[in-house]
Design a protein around this motif. Structure first.
Motif, mmCIF file in Angstrom:
data_model
loop_
_atom_site.group_PDB
_atom_site.id
_atom_site.type_symbol
_atom_site.label_atom_id
_atom_site.label_comp_id
_atom_site.label_asym_id
_atom_site.label_seq_id
_atom_site.Cartn_x
_atom_site.Cartn_y
_atom_site.Cartn_z
ATOM 1 N N VAL A 252 0.822 -1.211 0.000
ATOM 2 C CA VAL A 252 0.000 0.000 0.000
ATOM 3 C C VAL A 252 0.856 1.261 0.000
ATOM 4 N N GLY A 253 1.957 1.244 0.725
ATOM 5 C CA GLY A 253 2.856 2.386 0.674
ATOM 6 C C GLY A 253 2.853 3.227 1.938
ATOM 7 N N ALA A 254 3.436 4.423 1.812
ATOM 8 C CA ALA A 254 3.723 5.255 2.987
ATOM 9 C C ALA A 254 2.491 5.875 3.615
ATOM 10 N N THR A 255 1.388 5.944 2.891
ATOM 11 C CA THR A 255 0.213 6.642 3.422
ATOM 12 C C THR A 255 -0.313 5.991 4.694
ATOM 13 N N ILE A 256 -0.216 4.679 4.789
ATOM 14 C CA ILE A 256 -0.674 3.995 6.009
ATOM 15 C C ILE A 256 0.465 3.202 6.644
ATOM 16 N N GLN A 257 1.689 3.632 6.396
ATOM 17 C CA GLN A 257 2.843 2.914 6.936
ATOM 18 C C GLN A 257 2.807 2.852 8.454
ATOM 19 N N ASN A 258 2.485 3.984 9.085
ATOM 20 C CA ASN A 258 2.431 4.011 10.544
ATOM 21 C C ASN A 258 1.380 3.041 11.077
ATOM 22 N N LEU A 259 0.203 3.027 10.451
ATOM 23 C CA LEU A 259 -0.872 2.139 10.882
ATOM 24 C C LEU A 259 -0.432 0.684 10.793
ATOM 25 N N ALA A 260 0.150 0.307 9.658
ATOM 26 C CA ALA A 260 0.551 -1.086 9.459
ATOM 27 C C ALA A 260 1.647 -1.492 10.441
ATOM 28 N N LEU A 261 2.615 -0.607 10.661
ATOM 29 C CA LEU A 261 3.714 -0.930 11.573
ATOM 30 C C LEU A 261 3.221 -1.056 13.012
ATOM 31 N N VAL A 262 2.381 -0.111 13.431
ATOM 32 C CA VAL A 262 1.826 -0.169 14.786
ATOM 33 C C VAL A 262 0.986 -1.434 14.973
ATOM 34 N N MET A 263 0.175 -1.760 13.971
ATOM 35 C CA MET A 263 -0.651 -2.956 14.059
ATOM 36 C C MET A 263 0.209 -4.221 14.145
ATOM 37 N N PHE A 264 1.263 -4.277 13.354
ATOM 38 C CA PHE A 264 2.140 -5.456 13.378
ATOM 39 C C PHE A 264 2.751 -5.648 14.765
ATOM 40 N N ILE A 265 3.329 -4.568 15.311
ATOM 41 C CA ILE A 265 3.918 -4.668 16.650
ATOM 42 C C ILE A 265 2.847 -5.018 17.676
ATOM 43 N N GLY A 266 1.693 -4.358 17.576
ATOM 44 C CA GLY A 266 0.624 -4.567 18.544
ATOM 45 C C GLY A 266 0.077 -5.981 18.536
ATOM 46 N N ILE A 267 -0.038 -6.583 17.370
ATOM 47 C CA ILE A 267 -0.565 -7.951 17.281
ATOM 48 C C ILE A 267 0.392 -8.932 17.949
ATOM 49 N N VAL A 268 1.682 -8.776 17.665
ATOM 50 C CA VAL A 268 2.676 -9.678 18.258
ATOM 51 C C VAL A 268 2.697 -9.532 19.778
ATOM 52 N N VAL A 269 2.794 -8.286 20.249
ATOM 53 C CA VAL A 269 2.848 -8.039 21.695
ATOM 54 C C VAL A 269 1.528 -8.417 22.362
ATOM 55 N N GLY A 270 0.399 -8.074 21.706
ATOM 56 C CA GLY A 270 -0.911 -8.363 22.274
ATOM 57 C C GLY A 270 -1.195 -9.845 22.404
ATOM 58 N N THR A 271 -0.737 -10.632 21.431
ATOM 59 C CA THR A 271 -0.932 -12.083 21.509
ATOM 60 C C THR A 271 -0.168 -12.654 22.690
ATOM 61 N N TYR A 272 1.092 -12.228 22.840
ATOM 62 C CA TYR A 272 1.894 -12.677 23.984
ATOM 63 C C TYR A 272 1.224 -12.277 25.292
ATOM 64 N N ASP A 273 0.771 -11.054 25.352
ATOM 65 C CA ASP A 273 0.166 -10.519 26.572
ATOM 66 C C ASP A 273 -1.106 -11.262 26.958
ATOM 67 N N SER A 274 -1.985 -11.502 25.981
ATOM 68 C CA SER A 274 -3.276 -12.122 26.283
ATOM 69 C C SER A 274 -3.127 -13.564 26.754
ATOM 70 N N LEU A 275 -2.052 -14.220 26.333
ATOM 71 C CA LEU A 275 -1.855 -15.627 26.716
ATOM 72 C C LEU A 275 -1.008 -15.794 27.979
ATOM 73 N N PHE A 276 -0.033 -14.911 28.170
ATOM 74 C CA PHE A 276 0.936 -15.136 29.242
ATOM 75 C C PHE A 276 0.901 -14.107 30.369
ATOM 76 N N VAL A 277 0.330 -12.928 30.112
ATOM 77 C CA VAL A 277 0.367 -11.875 31.119
ATOM 78 C C VAL A 277 -1.002 -11.627 31.746
ATOM 79 N N ALA A 278 -2.006 -11.352 30.901
ATOM 80 C CA ALA A 278 -3.339 -11.035 31.433
ATOM 81 C C ALA A 278 -3.906 -12.157 32.325
ATOM 82 N N PRO A 279 -3.820 -13.442 31.927
ATOM 83 C CA PRO A 279 -4.317 -14.488 32.828
ATOM 84 C C PRO A 279 -3.497 -14.580 34.116
ATOM 85 N N ALA A 280 -2.187 -14.343 34.004
ATOM 86 C CA ALA A 280 -1.333 -14.416 35.197
ATOM 87 C C ALA A 280 -1.708 -13.352 36.215
#
Length: 302
Positions: A252-280
């Motif tokens: 898609v390009g630079a117009t939504i680069q920030n959105l895509a990058l933030v979403m990528f980081i957030g999905i990885v971190v959020g998956t880890y968090d929901s399985l290993f941190v929030a239940p703990a």
């Protein structure tokens, strides 16, 4: 059955290290405000003969815009971030660029004054704050039939704050390397990460609620069984979403680069968090309540 919750100290230590590094990254690199949050102009141009990024930056410096930030898009356009420009200054800049590199086409031009930028920043912070309050209230109400409904609301909000801090810290480091700025698209990405984080956490919490109502073991064992039962589902959901986000980043390009990058980081971190941190968090809080109440029960029995 894997004892995921039994290793909660390890997972929480990893999260603690991640948050500490994120805070350090924010302190060292910071987040550079884009045009949406600070006064300035944003000019998007395309040249018939595309110059190199280095040559364009050099020419901007020669034209008196040495502080300009230039970003090249996938379609060979250039996004140039400058200070506030008058019409005469904008025309002079474009004439200078044409003289150096040949005919250009103006793809877009935006200008934000300081008052609007300040209002946008304040509105963005309010939006994130209201989202957190709404999550706490909704989940506390949704789990009202559980013995300690507030635990679920606070646990989900803690997970959201964990994810947002991690995303901000990682983005700050990457932005320093890639020359990225935060803008409204970035805020949309943060809000999307909040929604995704809550969704993943609620899936696990809802299974904990179902298994708790069925009974069968200590609360810690119930939480662990719930995490194991939702583990593959959470990974599959995150993996398929990451594929879409990667496609956005690549094509898609630079117009939504920030959105895509933030979403990528957030999905990885959020998956880890929901399985290993929030239940703990639920287990740690439950164990704390039991240890706090145990001496009172002993004194009452005596």
């Amino acid at each position: 059955m894997p004892n995921i919750i039994g290793k909660r100290k390890l997972f929480l230590s990893i999260s603690g290290a991640l948050i500490a590094l994120s805070l350090l990254s924010l302190a060292v690199f910071g987040l550079k405000s884009g045009i949406d949050f600070s006064a300035g102009s944003l000019l998007t141009v395309a040249f018939d003969t595309t110059p190199s990024l280095a040559d364009l930056k050099s020419e901007l410096g020669a034209l008196g815009h040495g502080n300009a930030i230039v970003q090249e898009t996938g379609s060979e356009d250039f996004i140039i971030r400058l200070g506030v420009l008058s019409d005469a200054e904008k025309n002079s800049l474009e004439d200078g660029l044409e003289a150096a590199f040949g005919p250009l086409t103006e793809r877009g031009f935006e200008m934000v004054d300081p008052i609007i930028a300040s209002q946008t920043s304040r509105t963005a912070m309010i939006a994130v704050g209201l989202a957190s309050i709404g999550i706490l209230a909704y989940l506390t109400y949704a789990f009202r039939r559980m013995p300690k409904p507030l635990h679920y609301g606070v646990g989900a909000v803690a997970a959201v704050l964990h994810d947002v801090l991690a995303v901000l810290g990682i983005f700050a480091a990457l932005a320093a390397l890639l020359g990225l700025e935060i803008n409204l698209v970035f805020i949309i990405g943060i809000l999307a990460v909040i929604g995704y984080s809550v969704n993943n956490t609620v899936v696990v919490y809802d299974r904990i609620r179902e298994n708790t109502l069925r009974g069968g073991g200590s609360f810690e064992s119930i939480v662990n069984r719930s995490v194991v039962e939702t583990f593959i589902r959470s990974l599959n959901t995150s993996f398929t979403t990451i594929i879409v986000v990667l496609a956005l980043m690549l094509f898609v390009g630079a117009t939504i680069q920030n959105l895509a990058l933030v979403m990528f980081i957030g999905i990885v971190v959020g998956t880890y968090d929901s399985l290993f941190v929030a239940p703990a968090i639920l287990v740690i809080w439950d164990n704390y309540d039991k240890s706090r109440l145990a001496p009172r029960a002993s004194r009452a029995g005596a």
